[in-house]
Design an enzyme around this catalytic site. Sequence first.
Site, PDB file in Angstrom:
ATOM      1  N   ASP A  59       0.872  -1.178   0.000  1.00 30.50           N
ATOM      2  CA  ASP A  59       0.000   0.000   0.000  1.00 30.50           C
ATOM      3  C   ASP A  59       0.910   1.229   0.000  1.00 30.50           C
ATOM      4  OD1 ASP A  59      -1.605   2.156   0.605  1.00 30.50           O
ATOM      5  OD2 ASP A  59      -2.435   1.298   2.446  1.00 30.50           O
ATOM      6  N   VAL A  60       0.913   1.988  -1.103  1.00 32.95           N
ATOM      7  CA  VAL A  60       1.857   3.107  -1.207  1.00 32.95           C
ATOM      8  C   VAL A  60       1.552   4.239  -0.227  1.00 32.95           C
ATOM      9  CG1 VAL A  60       2.383   2.630  -3.636  1.00 32.95           C
ATOM     10  CG2 VAL A  60       0.604   4.310  -3.048  1.00 32.95           C
ATOM     11  N   ASN A  86       2.612   5.238 -10.251  1.00 34.92           N
ATOM     12  CA  ASN A  86       1.335   5.190 -10.971  1.00 34.92           C
ATOM     13  C   ASN A  86       0.128   5.198 -10.031  1.00 34.92           C
ATOM     14  OD1 ASN A  86      -0.553   4.359 -13.243  1.00 34.92           O
ATOM     15  ND2 ASN A  86      -0.664   2.548 -11.928  1.00 34.92           N
ATOM     16  N   TYR A 152      -8.846  15.009  -5.246  1.00 33.57           N
ATOM     17  CA  TYR A 152      -8.083  14.426  -6.360  1.00 33.57           C
ATOM     18  C   TYR A 152      -7.338  15.496  -7.149  1.00 33.57           C
ATOM     19  CZ  TYR A 152      -7.176  11.660 -10.604  1.00 33.57           C
ATOM     20  OH  TYR A 152      -6.584  11.017 -11.679  1.00 33.57           O
TER      21      TYR A 152
HETATM   22  P1  NAD Z   1      -7.296   2.366 -11.094  1.00 33.52           P
HETATM   23  O1  NAD Z   1      -8.265   3.100 -10.249  1.00 33.52           O
HETATM   24  O2  NAD Z   1      -7.837   1.472 -12.184  1.00 33.52           O
HETATM   25  O3  NAD Z   1      -6.351   1.551 -10.106  1.00 33.52           O
HETATM   26  C1  NAD Z   1      -5.252   0.831 -10.580  1.00 33.52           C
HETATM   27  C2  NAD Z   1      -4.703  -0.012  -9.439  1.00 33.52           C
HETATM   28  O4  NAD Z   1      -4.337   0.792  -8.299  1.00 33.52           O
HETATM   29  C3  NAD Z   1      -5.691  -1.041  -8.884  1.00 33.52           C
HETATM   30  O5  NAD Z   1      -5.187  -2.337  -9.172  1.00 33.52           O
HETATM   31  C4  NAD Z   1      -5.716  -0.759  -7.376  1.00 33.52           C
HETATM   32  O6  NAD Z   1      -5.824  -1.925  -6.597  1.00 33.52           O
HETATM   33  C5  NAD Z   1      -4.387  -0.057  -7.168  1.00 33.52           C
HETATM   34  N1  NAD Z   1      -4.289   0.724  -5.931  1.00 33.52           N
HETATM   35  C6  NAD Z   1      -5.212   1.558  -5.389  1.00 33.52           C
HETATM   36  N2  NAD Z   1      -4.762   2.092  -4.232  1.00 33.52           N
HETATM   37  C7  NAD Z   1      -3.517   1.600  -4.035  1.00 33.52           C
HETATM   38  C8  NAD Z   1      -2.540   1.778  -3.007  1.00 33.52           C
HETATM   39  N3  NAD Z   1      -2.778   2.551  -1.939  1.00 33.52           N
HETATM   40  N4  NAD Z   1      -1.350   1.116  -3.120  1.00 33.52           N
HETATM   41  C9  NAD Z   1      -1.111   0.295  -4.163  1.00 33.52           C
HETATM   42  N5  NAD Z   1      -2.007   0.087  -5.159  1.00 33.52           N
HETATM   43  C10 NAD Z   1      -3.188   0.730  -5.100  1.00 33.52           C
HETATM   44  O7  NAD Z   1      -6.295   3.456 -11.721  1.00 33.52           O
HETATM   45  P2  NAD Z   1      -5.923   3.769 -13.246  1.00 33.52           P
HETATM   46  O8  NAD Z   1      -7.107   4.273 -13.968  1.00 33.52           O
HETATM   47  O9  NAD Z   1      -5.156   2.638 -13.820  1.00 33.52           O
HETATM   48  O10 NAD Z   1      -4.968   5.051 -13.029  1.00 33.52           O
HETATM   49  C11 NAD Z   1      -3.569   4.952 -12.829  1.00 33.52           C
HETATM   50  C12 NAD Z   1      -3.017   6.347 -12.562  1.00 33.52           C
HETATM   51  O11 NAD Z   1      -3.349   7.231 -13.648  1.00 33.52           O
HETATM   52  C13 NAD Z   1      -3.581   7.011 -11.300  1.00 33.52           C
HETATM   53  O12 NAD Z   1      -2.582   7.764 -10.662  1.00 33.52           O
HETATM   54  C14 NAD Z   1      -4.662   7.915 -11.837  1.00 33.52           C
HETATM   55  O13 NAD Z   1      -4.956   8.987 -10.971  1.00 33.52           O
HETATM   56  C15 NAD Z   1      -4.043   8.364 -13.147  1.00 33.52           C
HETATM   57  N6  NAD Z   1      -5.042   8.808 -14.126  1.00 33.52           N
HETATM   58  C16 NAD Z   1      -5.992   7.938 -14.593  1.00 33.52           C
HETATM   59  C17 NAD Z   1      -6.928   8.396 -15.519  1.00 33.52           C
HETATM   60  C18 NAD Z   1      -7.993   7.474 -16.088  1.00 33.52           C
HETATM   61  O14 NAD Z   1      -8.806   7.950 -16.882  1.00 33.52           O
HETATM   62  N7  NAD Z   1      -8.024   6.202 -15.752  1.00 33.52           N
HETATM   63  C19 NAD Z   1      -6.901   9.721 -15.960  1.00 33.52           C
HETATM   64  C20 NAD Z   1      -5.920  10.572 -15.445  1.00 33.52           C
HETATM   65  C21 NAD Z   1      -4.989  10.103 -14.534  1.00 33.52           C
END
Ligand code: NAD
Length: 258
Positions: A59-60, A86, A152
Amino acid sequence: MDLGLSEKRVLITAGASGIGWAIARQFVAEGAQVLVCDIDAEAIARIDPGTGVMAIRADVSNSESVDYMFQEVQRRLGGLDVLVNNAGTSGPARPVESVSDDEWRATIGVNLDGAFYCARSAVPLLKEAGGGTVINLSSVAGLFPFAWRSPYSTAKYGVIGLTEVLARELGKHNINVNAICPGNVDSPRMERVFAMNAQSRGISVEEISAAVRNQNSMQRWVSVDEVASVIAYLCSPQARIISGQSIAVDGHTIATEY
Ligand code: NAD
Protein backbone atom coordinates in the site's frame (compact mmCIF):
# COMPACT_ATOMS: atom_id res chain seq x y z
CA MET A 1 12.66 2.00 -32.51
CA ASP A 2 14.75 0.19 -29.91
CA LEU A 3 14.07 2.06 -26.66
CA GLY A 4 17.17 0.64 -24.96
CA LEU A 5 15.18 -0.60 -21.96
CA SER A 6 16.48 -4.17 -22.06
CA GLU A 7 17.46 -5.39 -18.58
CA LYS A 8 16.38 -2.09 -16.95
CA ARG A 9 15.08 -2.67 -13.42
CA VAL A 10 11.61 -1.13 -13.19
CA LEU A 11 9.19 -0.66 -10.29
CA ILE A 12 5.58 0.29 -11.14
CA THR A 13 3.18 1.07 -8.31
CA ALA A 14 -0.47 -0.05 -8.57
CA GLY A 15 0.47 -2.20 -11.52
CA ALA A 16 -1.88 -5.17 -11.20
CA SER A 17 -4.59 -3.58 -13.35
CA GLY A 18 -5.56 -0.49 -15.38
CA ILE A 19 -2.88 1.86 -16.69
CA GLY A 20 -0.19 0.33 -14.44
CA TRP A 21 -0.69 -3.10 -15.98
CA ALA A 22 -0.40 -1.64 -19.50
CA ILE A 23 2.87 0.06 -18.47
CA ALA A 24 4.16 -3.23 -17.01
CA ARG A 25 3.38 -5.13 -20.23
CA GLN A 26 5.07 -2.45 -22.32
CA PHE A 27 8.28 -2.60 -20.27
CA VAL A 28 8.35 -6.42 -20.32
CA ALA A 29 7.96 -6.30 -24.11
CA GLU A 30 11.03 -4.03 -24.20
CA GLY A 31 13.03 -6.63 -22.25
CA ALA A 32 12.98 -4.88 -18.86
CA GLN A 33 12.77 -6.61 -15.46
CA VAL A 34 9.46 -5.47 -13.99
CA LEU A 35 8.17 -5.53 -10.43
CA VAL A 36 4.69 -4.17 -9.73
CA CYS A 37 3.00 -3.59 -6.41
CA ASP A 38 -0.72 -3.37 -5.73
CA ILE A 39 -2.97 -3.12 -2.69
CA ASP A 40 -5.43 -5.61 -4.20
CA ALA A 41 -4.29 -9.17 -3.36
CA GLU A 42 -6.87 -10.72 -5.72
CA ALA A 43 -5.66 -8.64 -8.66
CA ILE A 44 -2.10 -9.74 -7.89
CA ALA A 45 -3.19 -13.37 -7.76
CA ARG A 46 -4.73 -13.02 -11.23
CA ILE A 47 -1.36 -12.07 -12.79
CA ASP A 48 -0.14 -14.91 -14.99
CA PRO A 49 3.51 -15.68 -14.10
CA GLY A 50 3.99 -16.40 -17.81
CA THR A 51 3.75 -12.65 -18.49
CA GLY A 52 7.13 -12.16 -16.78
CA VAL A 53 5.72 -9.48 -14.45
CA MET A 54 6.71 -9.95 -10.78
CA ALA A 55 4.19 -8.67 -8.23
CA ILE A 56 3.94 -7.99 -4.51
CA ARG A 57 1.25 -6.61 -2.25
CA ALA A 58 1.97 -3.13 -0.88
CA ASP A 59 0.00 0.00 0.00
CA VAL A 60 1.86 3.11 -1.21
CA SER A 61 -0.01 5.37 1.24
CA ASN A 62 1.64 3.54 4.17
CA SER A 63 5.35 4.30 4.61
CA GLU A 64 6.04 0.99 6.40
CA SER A 65 4.50 -0.89 3.51
CA VAL A 66 6.68 1.12 1.11
CA ASP A 67 9.77 0.25 3.20
CA TYR A 68 8.87 -3.44 2.83
CA MET A 69 8.37 -2.98 -0.91
CA PHE A 70 11.87 -1.53 -1.31
CA GLN A 71 13.38 -4.51 0.55
CA GLU A 72 11.68 -6.62 -2.13
CA VAL A 73 13.05 -4.32 -4.86
CA GLN A 74 16.57 -5.03 -3.58
CA ARG A 75 15.91 -8.75 -3.22
CA ARG A 76 14.18 -9.30 -6.58
CA LEU A 77 15.75 -6.66 -8.85
CA GLY A 78 19.05 -5.99 -7.07
CA GLY A 79 18.69 -2.24 -7.59
CA LEU A 80 16.55 0.18 -9.58
CA ASP A 81 16.72 2.16 -12.84
CA VAL A 82 13.09 3.34 -13.22
CA LEU A 83 10.32 4.21 -10.75
CA VAL A 84 6.80 4.74 -12.11
CA ASN A 85 4.62 6.29 -9.42
CA ASN A 86 1.33 5.19 -10.97
CA ALA A 87 -0.82 4.63 -7.86
CA GLY A 88 -3.74 6.99 -7.54
CA THR A 89 -7.26 6.85 -6.24
CA SER A 90 -10.06 8.95 -7.68
CA GLY A 91 -11.61 10.17 -4.40
CA PRO A 92 -15.16 11.50 -4.06
CA ALA A 93 -17.06 13.34 -6.81
CA ARG A 94 -18.99 15.80 -4.63
CA PRO A 95 -19.00 19.48 -3.70
CA VAL A 96 -16.21 20.45 -1.29
CA GLU A 97 -18.59 21.05 1.63
CA SER A 98 -19.54 17.37 1.67
CA VAL A 99 -16.00 15.95 1.55
CA SER A 100 -15.08 14.24 4.83
CA ASP A 101 -11.71 14.34 6.62
CA ASP A 102 -11.18 10.66 5.81
CA GLU A 103 -11.96 11.11 2.10
CA TRP A 104 -9.56 14.06 1.87
CA ARG A 105 -6.72 12.25 3.68
CA ALA A 106 -7.21 8.96 1.81
CA THR A 107 -7.09 10.67 -1.61
CA ILE A 108 -4.06 12.82 -0.78
CA GLY A 109 -2.50 9.77 0.92
CA VAL A 110 -2.46 7.52 -2.15
CA ASN A 111 -1.87 10.13 -4.87
CA LEU A 112 0.65 12.41 -3.16
CA ASP A 113 2.07 10.82 0.02
CA GLY A 114 2.52 7.59 -1.95
CA ALA A 115 4.55 9.30 -4.69
CA PHE A 116 6.72 10.97 -2.03
CA TYR A 117 7.33 7.76 -0.01
CA CYS A 118 8.31 5.81 -3.13
CA ALA A 119 10.55 8.56 -4.52
CA ARG A 120 12.28 8.93 -1.15
CA SER A 121 13.17 5.23 -1.12
CA ALA A 122 13.99 5.03 -4.84
CA VAL A 123 16.42 7.95 -5.04
CA PRO A 124 19.36 6.26 -3.22
CA LEU A 125 19.01 3.25 -5.55
CA LEU A 126 18.84 5.44 -8.66
CA LYS A 127 21.94 7.34 -7.52
CA GLU A 128 23.72 4.04 -6.89
CA ALA A 129 22.86 2.97 -10.45
CA GLY A 130 24.52 6.12 -11.79
CA GLY A 131 21.21 7.68 -12.81
CA GLY A 132 17.66 6.75 -13.76
CA THR A 133 14.13 7.97 -14.29
CA VAL A 134 11.12 8.82 -12.13
CA ILE A 135 7.69 9.09 -13.76
CA ASN A 136 4.79 10.45 -11.70
CA LEU A 137 1.20 9.93 -12.83
CA SER A 138 -0.63 13.22 -12.47
CA SER A 139 -3.73 13.93 -14.57
CA VAL A 140 -5.42 16.59 -16.65
CA ALA A 141 -6.97 17.28 -13.22
CA GLY A 142 -3.47 18.47 -12.19
CA LEU A 143 -3.41 21.00 -15.05
CA PHE A 144 -7.00 22.29 -14.82
CA PRO A 145 -9.09 22.68 -11.66
CA PHE A 146 -11.74 19.93 -11.58
CA ALA A 147 -14.88 21.04 -9.76
CA TRP A 148 -16.43 18.37 -7.48
CA ARG A 149 -13.06 16.56 -7.31
CA SER A 150 -11.26 18.76 -4.75
CA PRO A 151 -9.09 16.07 -3.07
CA TYR A 152 -8.08 14.43 -6.36
CA SER A 153 -7.44 17.58 -8.37
CA THR A 154 -5.47 19.15 -5.48
CA ALA A 155 -3.37 15.98 -5.10
CA LYS A 156 -2.62 15.89 -8.83
CA TYR A 157 -1.49 19.56 -8.79
CA GLY A 158 0.75 18.48 -5.89
CA VAL A 159 2.19 15.62 -7.96
CA ILE A 160 3.29 18.17 -10.58
CA GLY A 161 4.88 20.28 -7.83
CA LEU A 162 6.75 17.23 -6.49
CA THR A 163 7.89 16.39 -10.04
CA GLU A 164 9.39 19.84 -10.61
CA VAL A 165 11.14 19.93 -7.22
CA LEU A 166 12.61 16.43 -7.69
CA ALA A 167 13.72 17.25 -11.25
CA ARG A 168 15.63 20.25 -9.94
CA GLU A 169 17.11 18.33 -7.01
CA LEU A 170 18.11 15.19 -8.93
CA GLY A 171 19.17 16.41 -12.38
CA LYS A 172 22.80 16.66 -11.31
CA HIS A 173 22.65 12.95 -10.40
CA ASN A 174 21.58 12.02 -13.95
CA ILE A 175 18.01 11.34 -12.79
CA ASN A 176 15.23 12.80 -14.95
CA VAL A 177 11.76 13.26 -13.45
CA ASN A 178 8.56 13.90 -15.41
CA ALA A 179 4.82 13.90 -14.82
CA ILE A 180 2.30 12.33 -17.18
CA CYS A 181 -1.16 13.89 -17.32
CA PRO A 182 -3.63 11.49 -18.92
CA GLY A 183 -7.04 12.67 -20.06
CA ASN A 184 -10.03 10.35 -19.88
CA VAL A 185 -8.54 6.90 -20.30
CA ASP A 186 -10.67 4.01 -21.50
CA SER A 187 -10.43 2.06 -18.24
CA PRO A 188 -12.58 0.52 -15.48
CA ARG A 189 -11.75 3.51 -13.25
CA MET A 190 -13.52 6.00 -15.57
CA GLU A 191 -16.64 3.84 -15.55
CA ARG A 192 -16.60 4.09 -11.73
CA VAL A 193 -15.96 7.87 -11.78
CA PHE A 194 -18.80 8.48 -14.26
CA ALA A 195 -21.18 6.37 -12.21
CA MET A 196 -20.30 8.45 -9.12
CA ASN A 197 -20.70 11.72 -11.02
CA ALA A 198 -24.01 10.64 -12.57
CA GLN A 199 -25.42 9.71 -9.18
CA SER A 200 -24.26 12.97 -7.53
CA ARG A 201 -25.62 15.16 -10.34
CA GLY A 202 -28.81 13.25 -11.11
CA ILE A 203 -27.92 12.71 -14.79
CA SER A 204 -27.29 9.53 -16.74
CA VAL A 205 -23.91 7.84 -17.29
CA GLU A 206 -24.62 7.99 -21.05
CA GLU A 207 -24.96 11.81 -20.90
CA ILE A 208 -21.62 12.11 -19.12
CA SER A 209 -19.92 9.64 -21.44
CA ALA A 210 -21.09 11.51 -24.56
CA ALA A 211 -19.99 14.88 -23.15
CA VAL A 212 -16.53 13.50 -22.29
CA ARG A 213 -15.79 12.63 -25.91
CA ASN A 214 -16.18 16.32 -26.79
CA GLN A 215 -13.75 17.42 -24.08
CA ASN A 216 -10.70 17.00 -26.29
CA SER A 217 -9.81 18.00 -29.84
CA MET A 218 -9.29 14.38 -30.94
CA GLN A 219 -12.86 13.62 -29.79
CA ARG A 220 -12.11 10.21 -28.36
CA TRP A 221 -10.88 8.42 -25.26
CA VAL A 222 -7.20 7.81 -24.53
CA SER A 223 -6.09 4.16 -24.53
CA VAL A 224 -3.99 2.65 -21.73
CA ASP A 225 -1.37 1.69 -24.34
CA GLU A 226 -1.04 5.30 -25.52
CA VAL A 227 -0.19 6.33 -21.94
CA ALA A 228 2.25 3.39 -21.54
CA SER A 229 4.08 4.18 -24.81
CA VAL A 230 4.84 7.76 -23.82
CA ILE A 231 6.13 6.56 -20.43
CA ALA A 232 8.39 3.94 -22.04
CA TYR A 233 9.87 6.59 -24.36
CA LEU A 234 10.50 8.99 -21.44
CA CYS A 235 12.45 6.22 -19.66
CA SER A 236 14.65 5.55 -22.69
CA PRO A 237 18.21 6.86 -23.16
CA GLN A 238 16.88 8.97 -26.08
CA ALA A 239 14.78 11.04 -23.64
CA ARG A 240 17.31 11.66 -20.86
CA ILE A 241 17.39 15.42 -21.49
CA ILE A 242 13.61 15.69 -20.92
CA SER A 243 13.02 16.52 -17.25
CA GLY A 244 10.70 18.58 -15.05
CA GLN A 245 7.89 18.39 -17.63
CA SER A 246 4.18 17.69 -17.26
CA ILE A 247 3.19 15.92 -20.44
CA ALA A 248 -0.49 15.68 -21.28
CA VAL A 249 -1.61 12.47 -23.02
CA ASP A 250 -5.13 13.69 -23.53
CA GLY A 251 -5.98 14.45 -27.16
CA HIS A 252 -5.75 18.19 -26.28
CA THR A 253 -8.20 19.08 -23.52
CA ILE A 254 -10.57 21.90 -24.47
CA ALA A 255 -13.15 21.51 -21.68
CA THR A 256 -13.27 19.90 -18.26
CA GLU A 257 -16.88 20.31 -17.13
CA TYR A 258 -19.65 17.89 -17.95
P1 NAD B 1 -7.30 2.37 -11.09
O1 NAD B 1 -8.27 3.10 -10.25
O2 NAD B 1 -7.84 1.47 -12.18
O3 NAD B 1 -6.35 1.55 -10.11
C1 NAD B 1 -5.25 0.83 -10.58
C2 NAD B 1 -4.70 -0.01 -9.44
O4 NAD B 1 -4.34 0.79 -8.30
C3 NAD B 1 -5.69 -1.04 -8.88
O5 NAD B 1 -5.19 -2.34 -9.17
C4 NAD B 1 -5.72 -0.76 -7.38
O6 NAD B 1 -5.82 -1.93 -6.60
C5 NAD B 1 -4.39 -0.06 -7.17
N1 NAD B 1 -4.29 0.72 -5.93
C6 NAD B 1 -5.21 1.56 -5.39
N2 NAD B 1 -4.76 2.09 -4.23
C7 NAD B 1 -3.52 1.60 -4.04
C8 NAD B 1 -2.54 1.78 -3.01
N3 NAD B 1 -2.78 2.55 -1.94
N4 NAD B 1 -1.35 1.12 -3.12
C9 NAD B 1 -1.11 0.30 -4.16
N5 NAD B 1 -2.01 0.09 -5.16
C10 NAD B 1 -3.19 0.73 -5.10
O7 NAD B 1 -6.29 3.46 -11.72
P2 NAD B 1 -5.92 3.77 -13.25
O8 NAD B 1 -7.11 4.27 -13.97
O9 NAD B 1 -5.16 2.64 -13.82
O10 NAD B 1 -4.97 5.05 -13.03
C11 NAD B 1 -3.57 4.95 -12.83
C12 NAD B 1 -3.02 6.35 -12.56
O11 NAD B 1 -3.35 7.23 -13.65
C13 NAD B 1 -3.58 7.01 -11.30
O12 NAD B 1 -2.58 7.76 -10.66
C14 NAD B 1 -4.66 7.92 -11.84
O13 NAD B 1 -4.96 8.99 -10.97
C15 NAD B 1 -4.04 8.36 -13.15
N6 NAD B 1 -5.04 8.81 -14.13
C16 NAD B 1 -5.99 7.94 -14.59
C17 NAD B 1 -6.93 8.40 -15.52
C18 NAD B 1 -7.99 7.47 -16.09
O14 NAD B 1 -8.81 7.95 -16.88
N7 NAD B 1 -8.02 6.20 -15.75
C19 NAD B 1 -6.90 9.72 -15.96
C20 NAD B 1 -5.92 10.57 -15.44
C21 NAD B 1 -4.99 10.10 -14.53
